[in-house]
Design a protein around this motif. Structure first.
Motif, PDB file in Angstrom:
ATOM      1  N   LEU A  76       0.810  -1.221   0.000  1.00 53.49           N
ATOM      2  CA  LEU A  76       0.000   0.000   0.000  1.00 53.49           C
ATOM      3  C   LEU A  76       0.841   1.269   0.000  1.00 53.49           C
ATOM      4  O   LEU A  76       0.425   2.280  -0.548  1.00 53.49           O
ATOM      5  N   ARG A  77       1.986   1.207   0.614  1.00 52.05           N
ATOM      6  CA  ARG A  77       2.844   2.404   0.669  1.00 52.05           C
ATOM      7  C   ARG A  77       3.215   2.892  -0.725  1.00 52.05           C
ATOM      8  O   ARG A  77       3.409   4.076  -0.929  1.00 52.05           O
ATOM      9  N   GLU A  78       3.315   1.966  -1.682  1.00 54.16           N
ATOM     10  CA  GLU A  78       3.720   2.308  -3.051  1.00 54.16           C
ATOM     11  C   GLU A  78       2.562   2.196  -4.048  1.00 54.16           C
ATOM     12  O   GLU A  78       2.749   2.443  -5.235  1.00 54.16           O
ATOM     13  N   ALA A  79       1.391   1.796  -3.584  1.00 53.59           N
ATOM     14  CA  ALA A  79       0.257   1.529  -4.474  1.00 53.59           C
ATOM     15  C   ALA A  79      -0.294   2.817  -5.082  1.00 53.59           C
ATOM     16  O   ALA A  79      -0.105   3.917  -4.550  1.00 53.59           O
ATOM     17  N   SER A  80      -1.019   2.645  -6.172  1.00 46.92           N
ATOM     18  CA  SER A  80      -1.662   3.785  -6.830  1.00 46.92           C
ATOM     19  C   SER A  80      -2.781   4.336  -5.942  1.00 46.92           C
ATOM     20  O   SER A  80      -3.303   3.640  -5.059  1.00 46.92           O
ATOM     21  N   LEU A  81      -3.145   5.574  -6.197  1.00 44.85           N
ATOM     22  CA  LEU A  81      -4.245   6.186  -5.463  1.00 44.85           C
ATOM     23  C   LEU A  81      -5.531   5.383  -5.661  1.00 44.85           C
ATOM     24  O   LEU A  81      -6.313   5.210  -4.726  1.00 44.85           O
ATOM     25  N   GLU A  82      -5.736   4.854  -6.862  1.00 44.44           N
ATOM     26  CA  GLU A  82      -6.938   4.060  -7.148  1.00 44.44           C
ATOM     27  C   GLU A  82      -6.974   2.798  -6.287  1.00 44.44           C
ATOM     28  O   GLU A  82      -8.024   2.442  -5.733  1.00 44.44           O
ATOM     29  N   THR A  83      -5.842   2.128  -6.152  1.00 43.79           N
ATOM     30  CA  THR A  83      -5.781   0.938  -5.293  1.00 43.79           C
ATOM     31  C   THR A  83      -6.060   1.330  -3.846  1.00 43.79           C
ATOM     32  O   THR A  83      -6.782   0.624  -3.128  1.00 43.79           O
ATOM     33  N   LYS A  84      -5.517   2.460  -3.427  1.00 35.84           N
ATOM     34  CA  LYS A  84      -5.754   2.920  -2.056  1.00 35.84           C
ATOM     35  C   LYS A  84      -7.230   3.228  -1.816  1.00 35.84           C
ATOM     36  O   LYS A  84      -7.758   2.959  -0.729  1.00 35.84           O
ATOM     37  N   MET A  85      -7.913   3.753  -2.815  1.00 35.74           N
ATOM     38  CA  MET A  85      -9.350   4.015  -2.689  1.00 35.74           C
ATOM     39  C   MET A  85     -10.118   2.713  -2.458  1.00 35.74           C
ATOM     40  O   MET A  85     -11.013   2.644  -1.609  1.00 35.74           O
ATOM     41  N   ILE A  86      -9.769   1.684  -3.214  1.00 37.90           N
ATOM     42  CA  ILE A  86     -10.442   0.388  -3.076  1.00 37.90           C
ATOM     43  C   ILE A  86     -10.147  -0.208  -1.705  1.00 37.90           C
ATOM     44  O   ILE A  86     -11.044  -0.722  -1.027  1.00 37.90           O
ATOM     45  N   THR A  87      -8.896  -0.112  -1.279  1.00 39.93           N
ATOM     46  CA  THR A  87      -8.533  -0.618   0.047  1.00 39.93           C
ATOM     47  C   THR A  87      -9.289   0.127   1.135  1.00 39.93           C
ATOM     48  O   THR A  87      -9.798  -0.492   2.077  1.00 39.93           O
ATOM     49  N   LEU A  88      -9.403   1.439   1.006  1.00 39.40           N
ATOM     50  CA  LEU A  88     -10.153   2.225   1.989  1.00 39.40           C
ATOM     51  C   LEU A  88     -11.602   1.763   2.038  1.00 39.40           C
ATOM     52  O   LEU A  88     -12.160   1.548   3.121  1.00 39.40           O
ATOM     53  N   GLY A  89     -12.221   1.576   0.878  1.00 37.99           N
ATOM     54  CA  GLY A  89     -13.602   1.090   0.847  1.00 37.99           C
ATOM     55  C   GLY A  89     -13.741  -0.282   1.498  1.00 37.99           C
ATOM     56  O   GLY A  89     -14.655  -0.520   2.294  1.00 37.99           O
ATOM     57  N   ASP A  90     -12.822  -1.165   1.188  1.00 40.85           N
ATOM     58  CA  ASP A  90     -12.829  -2.528   1.728  1.00 40.85           C
ATOM     59  C   ASP A  90     -12.666  -2.515   3.245  1.00 40.85           C
ATOM     60  O   ASP A  90     -13.460  -3.120   3.981  1.00 40.85           O
ATOM     61  N   LYS A  91     -11.661  -1.823   3.731  1.00 35.90           N
ATOM     62  CA  LYS A  91     -11.377  -1.835   5.175  1.00 35.90           C
ATOM     63  C   LYS A  91     -12.432  -1.083   5.969  1.00 35.90           C
ATOM     64  O   LYS A  91     -12.778  -1.492   7.082  1.00 35.90           O
ATOM     65  N   LEU A  92     -12.978  -0.008   5.407  1.00 37.75           N
ATOM     66  CA  LEU A  92     -14.054   0.699   6.108  1.00 37.75           C
ATOM     67  C   LEU A  92     -15.287  -0.195   6.211  1.00 37.75           C
ATOM     68  O   LEU A  92     -15.914  -0.274   7.275  1.00 37.75           O
TER      69      LEU A  92
END
Length: 190
Positions: free
Chosen positions: A112-128
Motif C-alpha cells: 500500500l505504501r507504493e500503491a496507486s491512489l486508485e488501489t488505495k481508494m479500493i482498500t479504503l472502501g474494503d477496510k471501512l
C-alpha cells in the motif's frame, strides 16, 4: 465502447454477485455481496471513475473464488484487472492461514505504501466496510467475534487496521478515511 464504460460498474456488480453466490460473511448469514456493494458505494464517494468502482465490486474475486486475472481482464479490461490484482492478497494456499496471517498483512501494508491512489481508494472502501461490520458484530457478540478470524488476537487486528489507515494518508481529507480512523479508535479503544 462508450456503452461498455457506461455500465461497467453494473456488469462488475453482476459478475461479483455470480462469483460470490451462496457465500456469506464470516460467522454470519449475511450474503457476502453486501460487503462488495458497500465497498463500491464507499469508493463512489472517492471517485466517479467507473473502472475503479468496477474493481471495488470485484476486489475479492481473485482471493475468494476460482476466477483468474485473465477472466477479469477478458470481461472488464486490463486496467480493472490490474486494480483487482493489486488489491489481492497472496493467500499462501500451501500453508495454514493462521500461520501466514501476519506475513500476508505485512505484505499488504508494504504494498500500500507504493500503491496507486486508485488501489488505495479500493482498500479504503474494503477496510471501512470491514471495520463497520466488526463494530456491529462486536456490539452483539463481544469477544466471541475474534473466533471467526484466522487471527484471534484483537490487538493484532488493531495493529493491522491502524497500519492500513496510516498507509492511506493521501485520502485523510475524505469522510471515508476519517470514519475509518474514528472506528479503529472506537473498536480497539485507541
Amino acid at each position: 465502447m462508450e456503452k461498455d464504460m457506461k455500465d461497467l460498474d453494473i456488469r462488475a456488480c453482476q459478475f461479483a454477485a455470480k462469483a460470490h453466490e451462496g457465500i456469506c460473511r464470516k460467522g454470519t448469514k449475511i450474503p457476502y455481496m453486501t460487503h462488495l456493494e458497500e465497498t463500491a458505494d464507499i469508493v463512489r464517494t472517492l471517485t466517479a471513475n467507473k473502472k475503479v468502482i468496477a474493481a471495488a465490486y470485484l476486489h475479492d474475486v481473485l482471493e475468494d473464488t476460482d476466477y483468474k486475472v485473465s477472466d477479469i481482464e477478458e470481461q472488464f479490461g486490463e486496467e480493472v484487472a490490474r486494480l483487482v490484482e493489486s488489491e489481492t492478497e497472496n493467500k499462501y494456499h500451501d500453508r495454514p492461514k493462521e500461520d501466514t496471517w501476519k506475513i500476508r498483512k505485512e505484505e499488504t501494508i508494504r504494498h500500500l505504501r507504493e500503491a496507486s491512489l486508485e488501489t488505495k481508494m479500493i482498500t479504503l472502501g474494503d477496510k471501512l466496510s470491514n471495520i463497520r461490520s466488526i463494530k456491529r458484530d462486536y456490539a452483539q457478540i463481544g469477544d466471541k467475534l475474534w473466533e471467526r478470524f484466522n487471527q484471534k488476537d484483537p490487538q493484532m487486528h488493531a495493529w493491522y487496521y491502524r497500519s492500513i489507515c496510516d498507509s492511506l494518508t493521501e485520502l485523510e481529507g475524505t469522510a471515508a478515511w476519517k470514519e475509518l480512523d474514528h472506528l479503529i479508535k472506537e473498536v480497539f479503544n485507541q
